[in-house]
Enzyme design. Structure first.
Site, short mmCIF file in Angstrom:
data_model
loop_
_atom_site.label_atom_id
_atom_site.label_comp_id
_atom_site.label_asym_id
_atom_site.label_seq_id
_atom_site.Cartn_x
_atom_site.Cartn_y
_atom_site.Cartn_z
N GLY A 167 0.96 -1.30 -0.05
CA GLY A 167 -0.07 -0.13 -0.06
C GLY A 167 0.70 1.28 0.10
O GLY A 167 0.41 2.19 -0.24
N GLY A 168 2.25 1.31 0.36
CA GLY A 168 2.94 2.10 0.19
C GLY A 168 2.78 3.44 1.39
O GLY A 168 2.07 3.14 2.21
N CYS A 222 0.99 6.07 0.82
CA CYS A 222 -0.46 6.44 0.94
C CYS A 222 -1.62 5.79 1.99
O CYS A 222 -1.94 6.20 2.62
CB CYS A 222 -1.16 6.28 -0.60
SG CYS A 222 -2.89 6.69 -0.60
N GLY A 265 5.16 25.38 5.86
CA GLY A 265 4.42 25.13 4.49
C GLY A 265 3.09 24.89 4.74
O GLY A 265 2.56 24.41 5.57
N ALA A 289 -1.34 21.05 0.88
CA ALA A 289 -2.10 20.30 1.67
C ALA A 289 -1.84 19.56 2.90
O ALA A 289 -2.36 19.35 3.70
CB ALA A 289 -2.48 18.96 0.56
N ILE A 290 -0.44 18.97 2.87
CA ILE A 290 0.02 18.21 4.14
C ILE A 290 0.09 19.43 5.31
O ILE A 290 -0.53 19.09 6.19
CB ILE A 290 1.47 17.83 3.71
CG1 ILE A 290 1.18 16.70 2.78
CG2 ILE A 290 2.15 17.33 5.25
CD1 ILE A 290 2.61 15.97 2.46
N VAL A 324 7.30 17.13 -1.20
CA VAL A 324 7.90 15.64 -1.36
C VAL A 324 8.88 15.52 -2.36
O VAL A 324 9.20 16.40 -3.18
CB VAL A 324 6.59 14.92 -1.92
CG1 VAL A 324 6.88 13.60 -2.39
CG2 VAL A 324 5.52 15.16 -1.33
N ALA A 343 -2.01 10.25 -5.29
CA ALA A 343 -2.28 9.23 -5.41
C ALA A 343 -3.08 8.63 -6.48
O ALA A 343 -2.85 7.95 -7.22
CB ALA A 343 -3.05 8.59 -4.13
N HIS A 348 -31.93 18.44 -5.21
CA HIS A 348 -31.93 19.63 -4.13
C HIS A 348 -32.49 18.91 -2.98
O HIS A 348 -33.41 17.91 -3.04
CB HIS A 348 -33.00 20.59 -4.68
CG HIS A 348 -33.26 21.68 -3.75
ND1 HIS A 348 -32.48 22.52 -3.18
CD2 HIS A 348 -34.17 21.88 -2.65
CE1 HIS A 348 -32.97 23.49 -2.18
NE2 HIS A 348 -34.06 22.93 -1.92
#
Length: 483
Positions: free
Chosen positions: A54-55, A57, A193, A196-197, A284, A331, A462
């Site tokens: 899965g690394g 991510c 920074g 997103a992270i 990254v 990802a 709606h």
């Protein structure tokens, strides 16, 4: 013993050499998707992973961070429970929060193990290194084996980037990996920074009671986003109690004391900030060191592997995808690159009936899961003008959305950008409640070359947040009903 097949790790590495049609180095969302697609096309496939299937991510990135952010959402809902007519209190338990996050990650990693077995993909655990054309040496616990592959796909991903002034020690100066597994909750944290992270962790820690300061080198937070989005997020973060310093740079960090003291150069001069921990979230770096690229002569540029539209490197038979190649380090980008890469191999090998279409990197959705959420696709307003378009812009505030108001989350807006001449949908930029769930509408519509006419003549349900996209398009073309 050799392989028993179906995703069982190899034993006695020093004895056997295994041969495959496709070998994938790395099992993140690029790697495992490449392996599955290769198996689907009839290739005998193996995947090599040094740590956990899965690394980053699934184990240390996308999935466990979203578990933490869900906790932040629950905490904030409890804080504002009275506004929903509920009496409720709750105290965050940091160790339990981290434990839940790790449990979610472990479950997803086991899911990848299941997929490897289901697709009859052999898993080789260990560190893989290219040693010659078509050969990877895999080392684990001092034992080595050689895995041969006619086609080798490098999907080694990336890691937290280190700046000279922000050397990470894993304790006081940390990266995203340590940020989601700290032994105790810090009372204060400096986040360097605001991509997103950075903003996701800033939001999480602030929500559970940690004092957060975000330091950004550029003039605005979430700098890749549309300028209006950046302004809205900064306004909301400050309202939540997060301190923000833009146009600021950390020039030195002193870790000799109990916590950290950061020296920060700002537009108004130098200042010092003290905190328990400093999180470096400045981007990254690709994991391309030590994997044998130089041995085969695989070309790189600015720390990334050079590839063509089908992700073949400068060496025939060697491919690369994901965070280790140019493009957005996301990802879903890695997964799409994986499919294009494998289908190109399949087409060349007559296992796939057409050449795959190249990826349009200007139609990639980007999502940031802080609160308010951010989602975007296509051109920003500035980019559209710079590209020479005569544009129409529509912005619909979520304060006018019935669904957002009912949910108690009326912050933010939907902003759309269209070409004035032909009605082409150039981009969407959203900030607010659940907007990450609706950005695919823009991506699909742009892929189909949909104009504003088709969207305005389609019915949106709606009450939903998604109907606010249609409302924003009505604003752009002077047909607003609800504003």
């Amino acid at each position: 013993m050799g392989a028993t097949g179906g995703g069982v790790p190899f034993l006695n590495h020093s004895i056997f050499t295994m041969a495959y049609d496709v070998v994938v180095l790395g099992s993140g969302p690029g790697g495992y998707v490449a392996a599955i697609r290769a198996s689907q096309l009839g290739f005998k496939t193996a995947i090599i992973e040094k740590e956990s299937l899965g690394g980053i991510c699934l184990n240390w990135g996308c999935i466990p961070t979203k578990a933490l952010l869900k906790t932040a959402q629950v905490v904030n809902d409890i804080k504002h429970a009275e506004s929903y007519g509920i009496e409720a209190t709750g105290t965050p338990k940091f160790d339990a929060i981290i434990k839940r996050s790790r449990g979610v990650a472990d479950k997803m990693s086991k899911g990848v193990t299941f997929l490897m077995k289901k697709n009859k993909i052999d898993v080789v655990m260990g560190f893989g290194k290219l040693v010659s054309k078509g050969k990877i040496e895999v080392e684990k616990d001092g034992q080595k084996t050689t895995v041969e592959g006619k086609h080798i796909i490098i999907a080694t991903g990336g890691r937290s980037r280190e700046l000279p002034a922000l050397k990470q020690d894993g304790k006081k100066v940390i990266g995203y990996r340590e940020a989601m597994s700290l032994p105790t909750q810090p009372k204060s944290i400096i986040v360097v920074g605001s991509g997103a992270i950075g903003v996701e962790f800033g939001y999480f820690y602030n929500s559970i009671g940690t004092k957060v300061t975000i330091v950004e080198f550029l003039p605005k937070v979430v700098p890749v986003e549309d300028e209006d989005i950046s302004k809205e997020l900064e306004k909301n973060f400050k309202k939540q109690g997060i301190d923000i310093l833009v146009n600021s740079e950390v020039t030195a960090v002193d870790t000799s004391g109990a916590g950290v003291v950061a020296t920060i150069k700002t537009a108004d001069g130098e200042t010092k900030l003290e905190a328990d921990v400093l999180l470096s979230a400045v981007g990254v770096t690709a994991n391309i060191e030590g994997i044998g690229l130089e041995t085969l002569g695989v070309k790189t540029d600015r720390g990334r592997i050079t590839v063509d539209k089908n992700y073949q490197t400068s060496v025939p038979g060697v491919y690369a995808i994901g965070d280790c190649v140019p493009g957005q380090a996301l990802a879903h980008v890695a997964s799409k690159e994986a499919i294009i890469c494998v289908e190109a191999i399949g087409y060349a090998e007559k296992k796939f009936n057409h050449a795959p279409e190249a990826l349009d990197y200007n139609n990639v959705p980007g999502c940031t899961y802080c609160y308010p959420e951010i989602a975007s696709a296509g051109y920003t307003e500035k980019q559209a003008k710079e590209a020479g378009y005569d544009i129409k812009v529509g912005k619909f505030p979520l304060s006018a959305s019935g669904k957002a108001s009912a949910a108690g989350h009326a912050e933010g807006f939907i902003k759309v950008i269209f070409d004035a001449k032909y009605g082409e949908w150039l981009g969407t930029h959203a900030i607010g409640y659940n907007v990450t769930e609706i950005i695919a509408q823009t991506v699909t519509a742009r892929k189909l070359e949909t104009t504003h006419h088709e969207v305005l003549n389609s019915i949106h349900p709606h009450p939903t947040i998604s109907e606010s996209v249609k409302d924003a398009i009505e604003v752009a073309f002077g047909e607003a009903i609800h504003l």
